[in-house]
Design an enzyme around this catalytic site. Structure first.
Site, short mmCIF file in Angstrom:
data_model
loop_
_atom_site.label_atom_id
_atom_site.label_comp_id
_atom_site.label_asym_id
_atom_site.label_seq_id
_atom_site.Cartn_x
_atom_site.Cartn_y
_atom_site.Cartn_z
CB SER C 21 -3.75 3.33 -2.66
OG SER C 21 -3.19 4.32 -1.93
CE LYS C 45 0.54 4.91 3.20
NZ LYS C 45 -0.55 4.17 3.56
N GLY C 72 -2.50 4.06 9.18
CA GLY C 72 -2.97 5.23 9.84
C GLY C 72 -2.31 6.59 8.71
CG ASN C 127 -8.57 6.00 1.47
OD1 ASN C 127 -9.64 5.68 2.02
ND2 ASN C 127 -7.56 5.70 1.84
CB CYS C 130 -8.72 5.29 5.44
SG CYS C 130 -7.24 4.50 6.74
N GLY C 243 -9.16 -6.49 -3.75
CA GLY C 243 -9.51 -7.35 -2.40
C GLY C 243 -9.21 -8.66 -2.78
N GLY C 244 -8.01 -9.03 -2.26
CA GLY C 244 -7.43 -10.60 -2.28
C GLY C 244 -6.97 -10.89 -3.54
CB THR C 266 -2.34 -8.41 0.72
OG1 THR C 266 -3.17 -7.35 1.45
CG2 THR C 266 -1.89 -9.45 1.70
C1 LIG Z 1 -0.49 -2.07 4.16
C2 LIG Z 1 -1.77 -1.39 3.62
C3 LIG Z 1 -1.79 0.05 3.31
C4 LIG Z 1 -3.06 0.42 2.73
N1 LIG Z 1 -2.96 1.98 2.55
C5 LIG Z 1 -3.82 2.48 1.99
C6 LIG Z 1 -4.06 3.85 1.36
O1 LIG Z 1 -3.27 4.55 1.81
N2 LIG Z 1 -5.15 4.06 0.60
C7 LIG Z 1 -6.28 3.22 0.37
O2 LIG Z 1 -7.05 3.95 -0.35
N3 LIG Z 1 -6.14 2.04 0.73
C8 LIG Z 1 -5.00 1.42 1.29
N4 LIG Z 1 -4.90 0.21 1.43
C9 LIG Z 1 -6.23 -0.71 0.95
C10 LIG Z 1 -5.62 -1.24 -0.35
O3 LIG Z 1 -5.41 -0.53 -1.20
C11 LIG Z 1 -6.46 -2.11 -0.89
O4 LIG Z 1 -7.80 -1.72 -1.07
C12 LIG Z 1 -6.81 -3.47 0.09
O5 LIG Z 1 -5.76 -3.93 0.78
C13 LIG Z 1 -7.43 -4.48 -0.71
O6 LIG Z 1 -6.49 -5.16 -1.57
P1 LIG Z 1 -5.64 -6.69 -1.39
O7 LIG Z 1 -6.56 -7.43 -0.70
O8 LIG Z 1 -5.15 -6.83 -2.55
O9 LIG Z 1 -4.80 -5.95 -0.47
C14 LIG Z 1 -4.06 -0.31 2.29
C15 LIG Z 1 -3.79 -1.66 2.27
C16 LIG Z 1 -2.68 -2.19 3.05
C17 LIG Z 1 -2.58 -3.71 3.13
#
Ligand SMILES: Cc1cc2nc3c(=O)[nH]c(=O)nc-3n(C[C@H](O)[C@H](O)[C@H](O)COP(=O)(O)O)c2cc1C
Ligand SMILES: Cc1cc2nc3c(=O)[nH]c(=O)nc-3n(C[C@H](O)[C@H](O)[C@H](O)COP(=O)(O)OP(=O)(O)OC[C@H]3O[C@@H](n4cnc5c(N)ncnc54)[C@H](O)[C@@H]3O)c2cc1C
Ligand SMILES: Cc1cc2nc3c(=O)[nH]c(=O)nc-3n(C[C@H](O)[C@H](O)[C@H](O)COP(=O)(O)OP(=O)(O)OC[C@H]3O[C@@H](n4cnc5c(N)ncnc54)[C@H](O)[C@@H]3O)c2cc1C
Ligand SMILES: Cc1cc2nc3c(=O)[nH]c(=O)nc-3n(C[C@H](O)[C@H](O)[C@H](O)COP(=O)(O)O)c2cc1C
Ligand code: FES
Ligand code: FES
Lengths: 310, 250, 310, 250
Positions: C21, C45, C72, C127, C130, C243-244, C266
């Protein structure tokens, strides 16, 4: 006063950089690379009242921009350290921050009592945040009441100032910091390692024999900076900042976040000359930035100031 | 202990995953003892930890290492081209003591083989008779065999029997005949098997995961069989990687 | 059944990989790179009842092996999303996990009610974690009682299964997980981002306009793996791990830790083809490992099993 | 949108920190619009984010970019030697619309200058009269001046007055004389100053920190001056980086 000089409770340092506890032994090994007088201070490996064998190996695993360790507080016991390890450091004009740990409050009190009497121990660092031992450590580090009680008890017996080393594995680190400050802590060290794990997909098992370990290195730097930023605005005791410091720029970042000195851990493993290199670069960088003493930078990110730096 | 940016002279492929690399620099002249290792920083910022690799041979200021491409670190090492440099810390640790005995049996398996080459050379130069057992998984993975033949008789073992003796290195000990002292390096199960199979005096070289590589972090400790002067453990990076057989619990 | 197929409450997935998301918008952008039918699911999102403008820019900063974001929760509001964004995704045979957020319990209930009625929304992700909004989010994510209350309230109105997305910024994530499980959660998503900060030493100010942001990317992977390892042993609802994650090997690691599906965030920014690439590689890797269905691997690191994998 | 490993043809130093790089590949042929950018992955695993760099000029399948070495990413880009490849995503975003007006004034500052070169060329080819103001800090930092002279009259400004007009780009607008439309790219304070100084129609190109670069993460949003059809913001990476002057709050 030189650009680099800083003074914290018990620690009169010619520069704000010390090796972090557990990453520098008791100094002998790195003394083969450079003169330890170069350092601002030395944080020595954790001491417990009794001898500890630590965890089985493997004790380290590498991660992206970081590493996990689960040494498990292996140490020969506080008496052996006081008798055989610390005296060797006496030939250097460098204050020692003695890290202590234990399972019970009595353990900490015992270790503090004995080690704080060593002539070159200038301050004590209460390791209430070691993620790699089953008992003690982490509990003291996540319960504000217990941490405060422990701080009080150690303050009573210590002959030198007491720093409390905080764990980042908590919901509210500011609350922890405020509790130990109220209990009489002279300073804070932060952060210890984040609890993490790595699994070897060939065996299906955690790489570390202890399964989980403490994450350190550049990967955790943003978490450390954030926590120091938050805590420094709420306490008035100084903070020794650590967590992923590799460069002089990182040191500046930690000061701007709110640190008054820094410790360097994992970077020593990447480069045995990390500490003296950072110290030299820091002097240059402060000169370029036109900063007359580094302590001016403490909290710069949240303090308002007349004009920006460049 | 030195830290120097050694210059890569060459990379040579020995098997599909094993490479021989030559590095040049002043500090190489201090790399006198077989069994010692170097600690390599293979990237500028990443990875965070150095990689321990044994000294395989030294000629004047040229160091040869032989390594297997395993993960991220050795992959990066493999990408270094001639002319580039590798940040090298070493020599580190305690190497093999050179024996006064007349016949030495060297037993190596996998990437435990490289450090034995430098040992074979030095023993040979002192007039010690050198016998060598080299264990591989299969024929295609054999490397350094010819280099060892310069210094003594070599027996090869392969797990699948595609060359030499079929089985593990221990299956060839009898065939090697009499010897006074053994030296061994390889995976832990092999070290244990060799220790069990031999009643002679010997030296083993251990692989442990390392942090600092210089004795400061206690990542690489091994328990001693019998605590000595109150010390119950040794550090593989500093007190080892070579220990007398029976000294530490493998 | 194929090697990759998994089934979780509400989510029948042809493979266990979904974009996370907030890292994939509502899919339109990445659909220009590849066919979204390739994906196991899509986590869209976050939606809030009202339109949200989000935080001022800069909203992202890069860190070692990671990044900070402070978007945000910018979004056009749940009604707009239901009317204008989700229908576009109907042409793909991919279940949608709809992420929702709010300031109050009523906000969540409102968003859940409306979005769970969309025909292609197969599950909801609460969520409660956040780190980038002043109110709501984080509180629900750090207080087990509040999280449980919220879960119950949302379960009452949701027409589809409810996943709770846990925050790693807590002392005891297992306690949080157990609380929401008891309250009726059908699954967990973990982890959201770690709160971090980066300071620009040239200006002395935090890089992000919001000051702090959420740390994601390979840097946090060890923390995610550890938390999933701990939580999966204490709950019996499935975990969507994240997460990563960058590679198929990472996916295996998360499964072995205890995940039943994964999300990729990411990595999409490093490579827009990250998800399909991981899915292809995963199929290959499972073949090599002789695994007939990936769900066999869930919890492999803590379950005992007959023989090791290789 | 394409992703391709473009091959590095050359790197050329223009000033102490500014470099010109030529890259070759099939996808370059789709890079038709000045003001669009490419998103570069400069390392295999690190750094995590791509780097947005403007298209400076295109000839057949050869892309030229001009970049300043700032931090980690541009340093790594600078280390790429001829023959190596750069993972390139692009062309991305909306570029400069080519005007029908007869005289265009192009105003660039610092690393905002490169995208204007491709624009100058295309305007010149269409027969539009091109005037250019290029702002630098000092003489030693001047780059691309001669390239622009091929397409029109160039006024240089330097902050320290070491060459051309002393001061900022806005100090030279009067000197440039009449024009019908302006195009500008550079640091935000410059964009604001140009918007204020000119009453003509114009286009500005914005620099925002980016995550995805493709419109999915909302890292790069800018507020619109007036919400249009309910939309209060635009994404610099997808709706921009070029906007009509006055459309977004700079
Ligand atoms: C730019 C960005 C926006 C994000 N927006 C949301 C969101 O709207 N809702 C949510 O639950 N997590 C959000 N996340 C968290 C991601 O869904 C995920 O839990 C977190 O980035 C860890 O995974 P990753 O390391 O693969 O990015 C966001 C992460 C990033 C980097
Ligand atoms: C004293 C000593 C001498 C060695 N000599 C040689 C040699 O001459 N040739 C050779 O090919 N290999 C040798 N090894 C093993 C070599 O260090 C590892 O193969 C290498 O570190 C793997 O790194 P990687 O990044 O490719 O693998 P990764 O699996 O990505 O490495 C991850 C981490 O685990 C560590 N690690 C992984 N495997 C080992 C291992 N077997 N031993 C210790 N640490 C490990 C790495 O150093 C790194 O910190 C030696 C090991 C030791 C301890
Ligand atoms: C649409 C667009 C076009 C650009 N075109 C050019 C060009 O043609 N030539 C040129 O030299 N520069 C250009 N820039 C700026 C260039 O992207 C940055 O200088 C570069 O990303 C810095 O990366 P770094 O790793 O060297 O610096 P670091 O400071 O280490 O970068 C850290 C992070 O911040 C981001 N960042 C840093 N500075 C900027 C900036 N000014 N704008 C956006 N993100 C930034 C980086 O992308 C990275 O994510 C452009 C920026 C944008 C948005
Ligand atoms: C191998 C190793 C051993 C450590 N041992 C201790 C210790 O004994 N006591 C302690 O308080 N912290 C210990 N730490 C934590 C460090 O002192 C430091 O807080 C942490 O590593 C973060 O800093 P860094 O990222 O610079 O390494 C250890 C860290 C490492 C990597
Ligand atoms: S690796 Fe640090 S003590 Fe051996
Ligand atoms: S950078 Fe992701 S939306 Fe623009």
């Amino acid at each position: 006063m030189s650009r680099l000089q800083v003074e914290l409770p018990g620690l009169k340092m010619k520069n704000p950089v010390m090796p972090a506890s557990g990453c520098f032994g008791f100094g002998q090994e790195y003394a083969e690379f450079y003169d330890l007088n170069k350092l601002g201070a030395v944080a020595v490996k954790a001491a417990t009242p009794e001898t500890r064998a630590g965890n089985p190996t493997p004790r380290v695993a590498e991660t992206e921009s970081g590493m996990l360790n689960a040494i498990g507080l292996q140490n020969p016991g506080v008496d052996h350290i006081v008798k055989n390890e610390l005296p060797w450091l006496e030939k250097f004009h460098v204050p020692i921050l003695a890290n202590i740990a234990g399972k019970t409050e009595e353990d900490y009190v015992e270790a503090a009592k004995r080690i704080s009497r060593s002539s070159n121990v200038h301050a004590i660092e209460l390791n209430v945040s070691c993620p790699n031992v089953k008992e003690g450590g982490l509990q003291f580090g996540s319960d504000p009441g217990m941490a405060a009680g422990l701080t009080k008890a150690v303050k009573k017996v210590s002959e030198v100032p007491v720093y409390v080393k905080l764990s980042p594995n908590v919901t509210n680190i500011t609350e922890m910091a405020a509790a130990v400050e109220a209990a009489g802590a002279d300073g804070l060290s932060m952060i210890n390692t984040l609890v993490g794990m790595k699994i070897d997909i060939r065996t299906g098992r955690p790489v570390l024999a202890n399964k989980t370990g403490g994450l350190s290195g550049p990967a955790v730097k943003p978490v450390a900076v954030r926590m120091i930023y938050e805590v420094s605005q709420k306490v008035s005791i100084p903070i020794i900042g650590m967590g992923g410091i590799y460069t002089a720029e990182d040191v500046i970042e930690f000061f701007m976040a709110g640190a008054s000195a820094v410790a360097v851990g994992t970077a020593n493993f990447s480069d045995p000359y990390a500490c003296p290199q950072i110290i030299d670069d820091l002097d240059e960088l402060l000169k370029e930035m036109n900063v007359s003493n580094i302590s001016e930078l403490t909290g710069r990110s949240w303090k308002s100031w007349e004009k920006s730096l460049s | 202990m030195n830290k120097e940016n050694l210059t890569v002279l060459s990379q040579e492929k020995l098997t599909s995953k094993i490479f021989k690399m030559k590095l040049k620099g002043a500090s190489v002249k201090t790399m006198l003892t077989p069994g010692q290792f170097v600690h390599l920083k293979v990237g500028e910022r990443h990875p965070v930890l150095r990689r321990p690799i044994s000294i395989c041979s030294v000629e004047a200021d040229i160091l040869t290492i032989v390594y297997r491409v395993e993960g991220q670190g050795t992959k990066l090492l493999n990408q270094k081209a001639a002319g580039e440099t590798v940040d090298t810390l070493g020599p580190l640790g305690q190497g093999f003591p050179l024996t006064e005995e007349s016949t030495a049996l060297l037993i190596g398996g996998g990437v435990g083989i490289p450090p034995l080459l430098y040992l074979a050379e030095q023993l040979y130069r002192r007039g010690t008779k050198v016998k060598v057992i080299l264990g591989y998984r299969k024929k295609e993975e054999i490397f350094l065999e010819e280099e060892f033949q310069k210094y003594g008789e070599v027996i090869v073992t392969t797990e699948d029997g595609s060359k030499g003796v079929k089985g593990f290195v221990t299956d060839a000990i009898a065939e090697a005949g009499a010897y006074d002292v053994f030296y061994t390096c390889g995976p832990k199960p092999m070290l244990r098997a060799v220790e069990t199979a031999s009643s002679k005096k010997g030296y083993i070289s251990l692989e442990e995961r390392m942090g600092c590589g210089v004795g400061a972090c206690l990542a690489c400790v091994c328990d001693k069989q019998k605590p000595f002067e109150g010390k119950a453990y040794v550090k593989a990076c500093r007190d080892g990687p070579v220990f007398e057989a029976g000294e530490v619990i493998v």
